[in-house]
Design an enzyme around this catalytic site. Structure first.
Site, PDB file in Angstrom:
ATOM      1  N   PRO A  74      19.306  15.363 -38.449  1.00 57.57           N
ATOM      2  CA  PRO A  74      20.225  14.378 -37.858  1.00 57.57           C
ATOM      3  C   PRO A  74      20.080  14.136 -36.358  1.00 57.57           C
ATOM      4  O   PRO A  74      20.983  14.429 -35.571  1.00 57.57           O
ATOM      5  CB  PRO A  74      21.601  14.950 -38.209  1.00 57.57           C
ATOM      6  CG  PRO A  74      21.375  16.428 -38.223  1.00 57.57           C
ATOM      7  CD  PRO A  74      19.987  16.600 -38.806  1.00 57.57           C
ATOM      8  N   CYS A  75      18.996  13.523 -35.970  1.00 58.37           N
ATOM      9  CA  CYS A  75      18.782  13.186 -34.562  1.00 58.37           C
ATOM     10  C   CYS A  75      19.788  12.141 -34.081  1.00 58.37           C
ATOM     11  O   CYS A  75      20.010  12.016 -32.875  1.00 58.37           O
ATOM     12  CB  CYS A  75      17.345  12.713 -34.332  1.00 58.37           C
ATOM     13  SG  CYS A  75      16.832  11.361 -35.386  1.00 58.37           S
TER      14      CYS A  75
END
Length: 168
Positions: A130-131
């Site tokens: 989850p950047c």
């Protein structure tokens, strides 16, 4: 899956995604327009199987708000440092955000903020890694490979975007 890798397409609320995998794990989640040389794309006539099917199922659950974490083997191409950053991204809880400097601090070097940002930008498995949960120091939305509209949508889906500032 054999050879250089396999891929399948998934229709999602943020557009069509191409999911790629090697024999060892997922190698990418790509937004429309990505160039994927050496990847055997499916023709869409049969449903995906194995790891690609599990990835599609888990992404569909995430988009339906029925999943907050992913349980898939990953095989992202990258340097040792990039892999450390991507591993740290996976520890950011659903519905939370951290700044680039906080992520660098968690990795043990607050001076590495720019390097952490560069590694974050090269994350080949967005959403699952989850950047999109990394924001600027003052909570502002900053770069995302899928575009800021998709980043805002993902954060909103997780109940987080309403408190974020718009980019300057």
């Amino acid at each position: 899956m054999t050879g250089k890798g396999a891929a399948t397409r998934l229709q999602s609320p943020i557009g069509e995604l191409v999911i790629t995998a090697s024999d060892s794990g997922l190698t990418g989640v790509w937004f429309p327009g990505a160039d994927l040389p050496g990847v055997q794309q499916d023709d869409g006539r049969e449903p995906p199987r194995g790891l690609l099917a599990r990835a599609c199922e888990q992404l569909a659950e995430y988009f339906a708000r029925a999943r907050t974490a992913f349980d898939l083997p990953l095989d992202p191409p990258g340097t040792a440092f990039q892999r450390r950053v991507w591993s740290a991204l996976r520890t950011i809880p659903y519905g939370s955000t951290v700044s680039y400097s906080e992520l660098a601090r968690r990795l043990g070097d607050v001076r590495a903020t720019r390097a952490v940002g560069a590694a974050n930008a090269k994350n080949p498995i967005p959403i699952i890694v989850p950047c999109h949960r990394v924001v600027g120091a003052r909570g502002e939305l900053t770069g995302f490979g899928g575009g800021l509209d998709r980043k805002r949508w993902l954060l909103d889906r997780e109940g987080r975007a309403s408190i974020l500032l718009t980019p300057r």
